[in-house]
Scaffold this motif. Structure first.
Motif, short mmCIF file in Angstrom:
data_model
loop_
_atom_site.label_atom_id
_atom_site.label_comp_id
_atom_site.label_asym_id
_atom_site.label_seq_id
_atom_site.Cartn_x
_atom_site.Cartn_y
_atom_site.Cartn_z
N ASP A 131 0.81 -1.22 0.00
CA ASP A 131 0.00 0.00 0.00
C ASP A 131 0.84 1.27 0.00
O ASP A 131 0.37 2.33 -0.42
CB ASP A 131 -0.93 0.03 1.21
CG ASP A 131 -2.11 -0.91 1.06
OD1 ASP A 131 -2.36 -1.41 -0.06
OD2 ASP A 131 -2.78 -1.17 2.08
N LEU A 132 2.08 1.18 0.46
CA LEU A 132 2.95 2.36 0.54
C LEU A 132 3.79 2.57 -0.72
O LEU A 132 4.51 3.56 -0.81
CB LEU A 132 3.85 2.27 1.76
CG LEU A 132 3.12 2.31 3.10
CD1 LEU A 132 4.10 2.13 4.25
CD2 LEU A 132 2.34 3.60 3.26
N LEU A 133 3.69 1.67 -1.67
CA LEU A 133 4.46 1.80 -2.91
C LEU A 133 3.77 2.79 -3.86
O LEU A 133 2.55 2.95 -3.81
CB LEU A 133 4.61 0.45 -3.60
CG LEU A 133 5.42 -0.59 -2.83
CD1 LEU A 133 5.45 -1.91 -3.62
CD2 LEU A 133 6.83 -0.10 -2.54
N PRO A 134 4.55 3.42 -4.74
CA PRO A 134 3.94 4.31 -5.74
C PRO A 134 2.92 3.56 -6.60
O PRO A 134 3.02 2.34 -6.79
CB PRO A 134 5.14 4.76 -6.58
CG PRO A 134 6.33 4.58 -5.69
CD PRO A 134 6.01 3.40 -4.81
N GLN A 135 1.97 4.28 -7.13
CA GLN A 135 0.82 3.70 -7.84
C GLN A 135 1.21 2.66 -8.90
O GLN A 135 0.59 1.62 -9.00
CB GLN A 135 0.00 4.81 -8.50
CG GLN A 135 -1.28 4.32 -9.15
CD GLN A 135 -2.26 3.68 -8.17
OE1 GLN A 135 -2.36 4.09 -7.03
NE2 GLN A 135 -2.98 2.66 -8.62
N LYS A 136 2.19 2.89 -9.71
CA LYS A 136 2.57 1.96 -10.78
C LYS A 136 3.97 1.41 -10.55
O LYS A 136 4.77 1.24 -11.48
CB LYS A 136 2.45 2.64 -12.15
CG LYS A 136 1.04 3.04 -12.50
CD LYS A 136 0.13 1.83 -12.61
CE LYS A 136 -1.31 2.23 -12.88
NZ LYS A 136 -2.23 1.09 -12.80
N ALA A 137 4.29 1.08 -9.32
CA ALA A 137 5.63 0.63 -8.93
C ALA A 137 6.07 -0.65 -9.64
O ALA A 137 7.27 -0.89 -9.79
CB ALA A 137 5.70 0.43 -7.42
N LEU A 138 5.14 -1.48 -10.09
CA LEU A 138 5.50 -2.73 -10.74
C LEU A 138 5.36 -2.69 -12.26
O LEU A 138 5.55 -3.71 -12.92
CB LEU A 138 4.66 -3.89 -10.16
CG LEU A 138 4.85 -4.16 -8.67
CD1 LEU A 138 3.90 -5.27 -8.21
CD2 LEU A 138 6.29 -4.51 -8.36
N ALA A 139 5.06 -1.53 -12.80
CA ALA A 139 4.93 -1.40 -14.25
C ALA A 139 6.25 -1.74 -14.93
O ALA A 139 7.32 -1.31 -14.50
CB ALA A 139 4.49 0.01 -14.62
N GLY A 140 6.17 -2.54 -15.98
CA GLY A 140 7.35 -2.90 -16.76
C GLY A 140 8.24 -3.95 -16.10
O GLY A 140 9.33 -4.22 -16.58
N LYS A 141 7.78 -4.55 -15.03
CA LYS A 141 8.59 -5.54 -14.31
C LYS A 141 7.97 -6.93 -14.43
O LYS A 141 6.76 -7.07 -14.46
CB LYS A 141 8.72 -5.16 -12.85
CG LYS A 141 9.39 -3.78 -12.68
CD LYS A 141 9.53 -3.38 -11.27
CE LYS A 141 9.99 -1.95 -11.10
NZ LYS A 141 11.03 -1.48 -11.99
N VAL A 142 8.82 -7.92 -14.49
CA VAL A 142 8.37 -9.31 -14.44
C VAL A 142 8.20 -9.66 -12.96
O VAL A 142 9.09 -9.39 -12.16
CB VAL A 142 9.39 -10.25 -15.10
CG1 VAL A 142 8.93 -11.70 -15.00
CG2 VAL A 142 9.64 -9.85 -16.55
N VAL A 143 7.06 -10.23 -12.59
CA VAL A 143 6.76 -10.50 -11.20
C VAL A 143 6.53 -12.00 -10.99
O VAL A 143 5.77 -12.63 -11.74
CB VAL A 143 5.52 -9.71 -10.72
CG1 VAL A 143 5.20 -10.02 -9.27
CG2 VAL A 143 5.74 -8.22 -10.92
N LEU A 144 7.18 -12.54 -9.98
CA LEU A 144 7.03 -13.95 -9.61
C LEU A 144 6.52 -14.05 -8.18
O LEU A 144 7.24 -13.74 -7.24
CB LEU A 144 8.37 -14.68 -9.74
CG LEU A 144 8.41 -16.11 -9.18
CD1 LEU A 144 7.39 -17.01 -9.87
CD2 LEU A 144 9.81 -16.67 -9.29
#
Length: 188
Positions: A91-104
């Protein structure tokens, strides 16, 4: 160099979740990826509970996240959902903090009954944070993860194989994503 951020969402340490995350980190490091591990339990509870977006304790995690091409999020499953400490951190991360990242996503639980918790609880939040390339979840039941007296981890053969397969996929996806970004910059 390719940077990966591994986020441990367990409120306790040592934990099976942290052990499997360290095991994954070791595997990826052997493939030449630069990996940092953060544990959300190390962020001051007051900052998480009171939603202090400007907390100095969040500067390093946010900087590591920003430079990362891939993110591994590991969490135990309690009461059919990921941990509250992980939710408070996300909840404390910026709105699009995971944009453009591969997530596992990697999850552990006491029973197979909570296998879909990641699908209906965690993945929607990751999508809200901009994640569009979310790999298949590795879900391990506690009995598949044995922490040895020396602190190392012994994984059940089946879970180890699934983890190794998804880590290969993760490394390929991160490298492909990073190369595509470089080509885009060069073409611009």
């Amino acid at each position: 160099m390719t940077n990966i951020l591994a986020i441990a969402g367990s409120p306790s340490h040592p934990s099976r979740t942290y052990a499997i995350l360290e095991h994954a980190a070791k595997t990826l490091s052997q493939q030449g990826l630069n990996l940092d591990i953060i544990s959300v339990r190390d962020i001051p509870a007051e900052d998480l509970a009171y939603g202090r977006y400007d907390s100095l304790a969040l500067e390093k995690p946010k900087a590591l996240l920003e430079k990362a091409s891939g993110v591994i999020i590991a969490t135990p499953i309690y009461k059919a959902a990921y941990t509250g400490v992980l939710k408070a951190f996300l909840d404390l991360l910026p709105q699009k903090a995971l944009a453009g990242k591969v997530v596992l996503p990697i999850a552990t639980g006491g029973t197979i009954a909570h296998l879909l918790s990641v699908e209906y609880a965690l993945k929607p939040v990751l999508s809200e944070l901009g994640a569009r390339h979310i790999l298949s979840t590795v879900y391990a039941v506690d009995k598949q993860i044995q922490i040895q007296p020396d602190g190392s981890v012994q994984l059940d053969e089946e879970i180890n194989q699934r983890l190794q397969d998804v880590l290969k996929e993760f490394a390929l996806a991160v490298n492909h994503s990073q190369n595509a970004a470089k080509e885009f910059v060069l073409a611009s």
